[in-house]
Design an enzyme around this catalytic site. Structure first.
Site, PDB file in Angstrom:
ATOM      1  N   LYS A   1      -7.240   1.873  14.045  1.00  0.00           N
ATOM      2  CA  LYS A   1      -7.752   1.737  12.679  1.00  0.00           C
ATOM      3  C   LYS A   1      -7.363   0.363  12.161  1.00  0.00           C
ATOM      4  CE  LYS A   1      -7.849   3.949   8.163  1.00  0.00           C
ATOM      5  NZ  LYS A   1      -7.478   2.790   7.353  1.00  0.00           N
TER       6      LYS A   1
ATOM      7  N   LYS B   1     -12.667  10.472  16.583  1.00  0.00           N
ATOM      8  CA  LYS B   1     -14.040  10.866  16.292  1.00  0.00           C
ATOM      9  C   LYS B   1     -14.544  11.778  17.402  1.00  0.00           C
ATOM     10  CE  LYS B   1     -14.894   6.468  14.023  1.00  0.00           C
ATOM     11  NZ  LYS B   1     -15.524   5.144  14.064  1.00  0.00           N
TER      12      LYS B   1
ATOM     13  N   CYS C   1      35.941 -18.766  15.110  1.00  0.00           N
ATOM     14  CA  CYS C   1      35.404 -17.868  14.080  1.00  0.00           C
ATOM     15  C   CYS C   1      35.229 -16.463  14.672  1.00  0.00           C
ATOM     16  CB  CYS C   1      34.059 -18.399  13.589  1.00  0.00           C
ATOM     17  SG  CYS C   1      33.252 -17.311  12.403  1.00  0.00           S
TER      18      CYS C   1
ATOM     19  N   GLU D   1       3.636   1.875  -1.387  1.00  0.00           N
ATOM     20  CA  GLU D   1       4.141   2.197  -2.722  1.00  0.00           C
ATOM     21  C   GLU D   1       3.015   2.839  -3.544  1.00  0.00           C
ATOM     22  OE1 GLU D   1       7.020   2.184  -3.770  1.00  0.00           O
ATOM     23  OE2 GLU D   1       6.986   2.062  -5.948  1.00  0.00           O
ATOM     24  N   TYR D   2       1.797   2.272  -3.428  1.00  0.00           N
ATOM     25  CA  TYR D   2       0.649   2.857  -4.102  1.00  0.00           C
ATOM     26  C   TYR D   2       0.465   4.313  -3.641  1.00  0.00           C
ATOM     27  CZ  TYR D   2      -4.067   3.579  -5.843  1.00  0.00           C
ATOM     28  OH  TYR D   2      -5.146   4.082  -6.499  1.00  0.00           O
TER      29      TYR D   2
ATOM     30  N   GLU E   1     -15.398  -3.452  10.519  1.00  0.00           N
ATOM     31  CA  GLU E   1     -14.267  -3.873   9.706  1.00  0.00           C
ATOM     32  C   GLU E   1     -14.077  -5.386   9.850  1.00  0.00           C
ATOM     33  OE1 GLU E   1     -12.943  -1.122   8.260  1.00  0.00           O
ATOM     34  OE2 GLU E   1     -10.997  -1.764   7.469  1.00  0.00           O
TER      35      GLU E   1
ATOM     36  N   ASP F   1       0.819  -1.220   0.000  1.00  0.00           N
ATOM     37  CA  ASP F   1       0.000   0.000   0.000  1.00  0.00           C
ATOM     38  C   ASP F   1       0.848   1.263   0.000  1.00  0.00           C
ATOM     39  OD1 ASP F   1      -2.693  -1.243   2.139  1.00  0.00           O
ATOM     40  OD2 ASP F   1      -1.796  -1.976   0.304  1.00  0.00           O
TER      41      ASP F   1
HETATM   42  O1  D41 Z   1     -10.930   0.635  12.048  1.00  0.00           O
HETATM   43  C1  D41 Z   1     -11.302   1.151  10.994  1.00  0.00           C
HETATM   44  N1  D41 Z   1     -10.774   0.772   9.850  1.00  0.00           N
HETATM   45  C2  D41 Z   1     -12.372   2.231  11.005  1.00  0.00           C
HETATM   46  C3  D41 Z   1     -12.936   2.606   9.808  1.00  0.00           C
HETATM   47  C4  D41 Z   1     -12.800   2.830  12.216  1.00  0.00           C
HETATM   48  N2  D41 Z   1     -12.257   2.482  13.408  1.00  0.00           N
HETATM   49  N3  D41 Z   1     -13.757   3.775  12.185  1.00  0.00           N
HETATM   50  C5  D41 Z   1     -14.343   4.163  11.010  1.00  0.00           C
HETATM   51  N4  D41 Z   1     -15.294   5.103  11.046  1.00  0.00           N
HETATM   52  C6  D41 Z   1     -15.885   5.494   9.926  1.00  0.00           C
HETATM   53  C7  D41 Z   1     -16.944   6.554  10.010  1.00  0.00           C
HETATM   54  C8  D41 Z   1     -16.406   7.745  10.756  1.00  0.00           C
HETATM   55  C9  D41 Z   1     -17.377   6.989   8.649  1.00  0.00           C
HETATM   56  C10 D41 Z   1     -18.103   5.989  10.754  1.00  0.00           C
HETATM   57  C11 D41 Z   1     -13.940   3.578   9.771  1.00  0.00           C
HETATM   58  C12 D41 Z   1     -14.613   4.043   8.606  1.00  0.00           C
HETATM   59  N5  D41 Z   1     -15.578   4.991   8.716  1.00  0.00           N
HETATM   60  C13 D41 Z   1     -14.371   3.551   7.254  1.00  0.00           C
HETATM   61  N6  D41 Z   1     -13.572   2.557   6.898  1.00  0.00           N
HETATM   62  C14 D41 Z   1     -13.608   2.442   5.567  1.00  0.00           C
HETATM   63  C15 D41 Z   1     -14.443   3.354   5.073  1.00  0.00           C
HETATM   64  C16 D41 Z   1     -14.931   4.055   6.125  1.00  0.00           C
END
Ligand code: D41
Length: 692
Positions: A133, A311, A453, A47-48, A190, A45
C-alpha cells in the site's frame, strides 16, 4: 494558526461528553484542513488516527450526540479553488482500512470473503492478490485515443481536481499508449515520492531557504497541487498503477480480464509502473506471510508503504461480492502501526559514543510508535537540533522505522507558553570532563578524552563484544556499565582476565550466568581475522572493509604494518579509510591493546594472503532471496563472500546469480525477467564447490 471555522462552541450548560466531542471534532477538522487543503500537516497521521478513533468511540457510546457534520460522518476531500473540478465517470472507490495484528487482519478478511461467497471449510483457498500500500495520493489518468487527456485527484471519490499539468511532468506516466490500448482508458493508481527523491528535494529546499516538507506523502501532495507546472516538474514524483476506471466496453472492442493479476500485467505492458512486489496469495496464510515479509522489507524499500492491500483475484468473484457504500467488499487495506507519533520532550541530554561523538538525545514522555515504546530519541547533532528548533517542553514528532534508532523529526508548530532556554553543547564531556572539541569543517562535537573516557571505553567494549565482532554472548550494556563503573575493567584486553568469582558477584549475575559468560569469552578467542579487525573499532572500518582487509592481507601483522599505499591496493579502500587504518595502527597505545589481546589468548585465524581476484567467485555478484532449506541468510552470505563473491540486495542486469529459496518474491521474478541464472541451495553448494 487557528481559524474561526474550526473553533468549537462550548456553552457552559453542555454535558462534559458533548464538550469533549466538540473539541475533538474541532481538532480533527483543523488537522484535516491542514492536511488536505494546505498540504501542511502539523501532526503525523498516527496522531490524527488516534484522535479520530477516540471520537468514534465517544460517538458510539453517545449516539444521540452524532451530528451529520462530524468528521466521522463524511467522506473527506476538498476541491481547492484554483484547480478545476473533475467529475469521475466511474467513482473512485475507497478501500476499507484496518490496523490490526499480522494474523488477525488477514484471517478476518479471508473469513469474511469465504462467508460471503458461501464457501465451505473443505473448499480450496481463495486466490488473492497482495500488493504493497503506497503512501501517496490516489490519481485517475484518462486516455482518449491513446493520449493522456486528463489527470484528476480522487477528491471525495465523485469529484476530484484537474491536475493534468502537474501529472504530465511525471516521467513514469506515459503520455501516449501503444496501439493495442483501447480508445478509452482510465488508469487508477498512486502518485508518490521515493525516499531518496524526497531527501534530495528537501536538501534543495533548504539550500534555497524554502520551507521543508514533513514527509514524502506531503511533498507529493504539494507537487501534485502545484499550480505552476514548471515548479511541479522540479518535484520528483513517481507513479504505480493498481486499477481501472472508465474503459471502452467489451462490446465495442474493449479489453476483457479474468483476474486482477492479468489486469496488472496488461497495465505493465501498456507502459505503466506496477508494483514489483504484488503477488498472488492463496488463502489467509499466504496473506499473513506477505504482510510479514513486506513489514520486514519496509524500511529498506525505496518508497514509503503504510501497509498492504489484499484483493480477491478473480474479477468474476469481485463482481459477485460487490460494494458497500463506496468500498468494494473484495478488498481491504491492512495498515502497519504508525511510525510517527507526537510526544513531549522532558529533557535534552548528551550521549558520548564509541569515537567520542556527542549526540544530543531527547528524553521523551513514553510513546508507542513503530511497534515499541520509545522514551529516547536522537537529535543527531547540534545543527540538526537548531534546525528543528526543539526545546525542552515542546511537543515533537517522533519517528521509529524498522530497526532504525528513533529520531525527533521536528516540533509541532505552536507558541511556547513560557520562555525555555536554548540547548547548548557542554564544554566539558559529561562523562569524563575532558574538553569537548569540534574540528574545523566538522559538524560533530567530540570528547577529547579517548579511552580515558568511561563512555568511550564502554562503547568500545560493547562494539568489541557485539554479534558481528567477537560475538561474546551475555556481555551486554548493563554488565559493561558495572564493569567499567566498578573499575573492574580499564582496557579491552582485561575482559579476558575476568574470573567466574568476580563476575558472579555482579548485579543480576549468578554462578551460572558467570560461567556462561566465561565460556563465551573462551569461545570468542577463536575468531576470524575479519571479525578481530572489525572488533577493534577502527574509525571508518565496518564489517565489509574488515573482510576485505582480512582477505587481502591474510595476516594480522600485514594489516598492522601496511602503509596507506598498500592499504589502497585493497578493492573498495580509498584514501580516507586507508588513512584511518594507518593512523590507528601507528599509535603505540593501539598496538599495545592488540598485543595484549593476543597475549590473553585471542587467536584470529590467519590465512595466506588472497588477492580478491584469485578467489573462485571473484567479480561475481549474487543476490539471495527467500528462505533456503538449511542455510541461514548470514551463513549463505558468509560462504559466498569467502569465495570472493559480492552479495547484493537487488537484482539488475549485472547480477550473475540469484539464489532463491521458499517464498522468494519479486527478486526471483525480476531475475527471470532479466534472464539471470537462478540457483537453489544445491546449486549454490555446487557453485561454491567450483562446479557451478
Ligand atoms: O497502494 C495503494 N495505496 C492502493 C490504493 C492499492 N495498492 N490498491 C488500491 N485499490 C483500490 C481499489 C480496491 C478500490 C481498486 C488503492 C485504492 N483503491 C485507493 N487508494 C485510495 C483510495 C482508494
Amino acid at each position: 494558526m487557528q481559524s474561526d471555522l474550526f473553533s468549537a462552541q462550548t456553552p457552559a450548560d453542555k454535558a462534559p461528553e458533548a464538550i469533549k466531542i466538540e473539541n475533538l471534532r474541532a481538532q480533527l477538522n483543523r488537522w484535516a484542513h491542514e492536511y488536505y487543503v494546505l498540504d501542511a500537516p502539523s501532526v503525523p497521521d498516527g496522531e490524527y488516527d488516534r484522535v479520530y478513533q477516540q471520537l468514534e468511540a465517544l460517538e458510539a457510546a453517545h449516539p444521540e450526540l452524532v451530528t451529520p457534520d462530524s468528521p466521522t460522518q463524511r467522506v473527506l476531500g476538498s476541491v481547492l479553488p484554483g484547480l478545476a473540478p473533475v467529475r469521475h465517470a466511474v467513482p473512485m472507490l475507497s478501500i476499507r482500512t484496518e490496523t490490526d495484528t499480522e494474523a488477525t487482519g488477514a484471517q478476518a478478511f479471508d473469513a469474511r470473503i469465504r462467508r460471503e461467497l458461501g464457501l465451505a471449510q473443505a473448499d480450496p483457498p481463495v486466490e488473492y492478490i497482495a500488493e504493497p500500500k503506497f503512501d501517496g495520493l490516489a490519481m485517475s489518468l484518462r486516455y482518449e485515443g491513446g493520449q493522456l487527456v486528463q489527470a484528476a485527484t480522487r477528491g471525495d471519490g465523485e469529484v476530484g481536481e484537474d491536475v493534468t499539468h502537474a501529472i504530465r511532468t511525471i516521467r513514469q506516466i506515459p503520455l501516449r499508449l501503444p496501439a493495442d490500448a483501447p480508445p478509452l482508458l482510465e488508469v487508477r493508481g498512486e502518485v508518490y515520492m521515493r525516499g531518496a527523491d524526497f531527501e534530495r528535494l528537501n536538501q534543495r529546499q533548504q539550500a534555497a531557504g524554502e520551507k521543508l516538507f514533513v514527509n514524502p506523502r506531503n511533498a507529493a501532495a504539494g507537487a501534485v497541487r502545484q499550480l505552476d507546472a514548471r515548479i511541479a516538474a522540479q518535484r520528483p514524483l513517481s507513479f504505480f498503477a493498481y486499477g481501472l476506471g472508465e474503459v471502452t466496453p467489451q462490446q465495442q472492442g474493449g479489453p476483457r480480464f479474468e483476474t486482477h493479476h492479468a489486469l496488472l500485467q496488461q497495465l505493465r505492458q501498456w507502459g505503466f509502473p506496477v508494483a514489483a512486489e504484488a503477488r498472488i496469495a492463496h488463502g489467509a496464510a499466504e496473506l499473513v506471510a506477505f504482510h510479514r515479509e513486506m513489514g520486514e522489507r519496509r524500511a529498506a524499500l525505496p518508497y514509503g508503504i503504510d501497509g498492504v492491500v489484499y484483493k480477491v483475484n478473480s474479477l468474476a468473484l469481485q463482481r459477485q461480492l460487490g460494494f458497500v457504500t463506496r468500498e468494494p467488499r473484495w478488498a481491504v487495506a491492512h495498515k502497519y502501526p504508525p511510525q510517527e507519533m507526537v510526544t513531549t520532550v522532558q529533557a535534552i541530554d548528551v550521549q558520548v559514543g564509541r569515537t567520542g561523538k556527542l549526540t544530543p538525545v531527547a528524553r521523551l514522555a513514553p510513546v508507542f510508535v513503530g511497534g515499541a515504546t520509545v522514551t529516547n530519541a536522537t537529535l543527531h547533532n547540534l545543527f540538526e537540533l537548531r534546525r528543528k528548533r526543539v526545546r525542552v517542553g515542546d511537543a515533537v514528532i517522533v519517528r521509529r522505522a524498522g530497526d532504525v534508532i528513533p529520531e525527533v523529526v521536528g516540533r509541532v508548530p505552536g507558541e511556547r507558553a513560557h520562555y525555555v532556554p536554548n540547548f547548548h553543547m557542554p564544554e566539558a564531556c559529561p562523562v569524563c570532563a575532558s574538553a569537548v572539541v569540534r574540528e574545523p569543517g566538522e559538524i560533530e562535537h567530540r570528547c577529547s578524552g579517548g579511552l580515558f573516557c568511561a563512555a568511550q571505553r564502554k562503547q568500545a567494549l560493547l562494539h568489541f563484544a557485539s554479534r558481528k565482532a567477537m560475538d561474546i554472548e551475555g556481555l551486554g550494556e548493563k554488565l559493561v556499565d558495572q564493569l567499567v563503573d566498578g573499575a573492574l575493567l580499564h582496557s579491552l584486553p582485561e575482559v579476558y582476565a575476568l574470573d567466574v568469582e568476580q563476575l558472579a558477584r555482579l548485579d543480576r549475575m549468578g554462578e551460572k550466568s558467570a560461567q556462561n559468560l566465561r565460556a563465551a569469552l573462551e569461545k570468542s578467542k577463536h575468531t576470524s581475522l575479519a571479525r578481530f579487525v572489525y572488533a577493534l573499532g577502527i574509525r571508518n572500518v565496518g564489517e565489509a572493509t574488515a573482510k576485505d582487509l582480512a582477505r587481502h592481507f591474510g595476516r594480522l601483522g600485514a594489516v598492522m604494518d601496511a602503509d596507506t599505499d598498500a592499504l589502497m591496493q585493497v578493492p573498495d579502500i580509498g584514501p580516507i579509510v586507508a588513512e584511518s587504518i594507518h593512523t590507528f595502527f601507528a599509535q603505540p597505545h593501539n598496538r599495545e591493546v592488540v598485543q595484549a589481546l593476543l597475549d590473553a589468548g585471542v587467536q584470529p585465524l590467519e590465512t595466506d594472503p588472497l588477492p580478491a581476484s584469485a578467489l573462485p567467485l571473484a567479480g561475481k555478484t549474487v543476490v539471495l532471496t527467500g528462505t533456503l532449506p538449511t542455510l541461514s541468510r548470514d551463513e549463505a552470505q558468509a560462504l559466498l563472500e569467502s569465495a570472493g563473491a559480492k552479495v547484493s540486495g537487488s537484482v539488475s542486469k549485472k547480477t550473475h546469480y540469484v539464489v532463491a529459496g521458499a517464498e522468494a518474491g519479486s527478486k526471483l521474478t525480476k531475475a527471470q525477467a532479466l534472464g539471470v541464472a537462478v540457483l537453489d541451495e544445491a546449486g549454490l553448494r555446487a557453485l561454491l564447490a567450483g562446479q557451478g
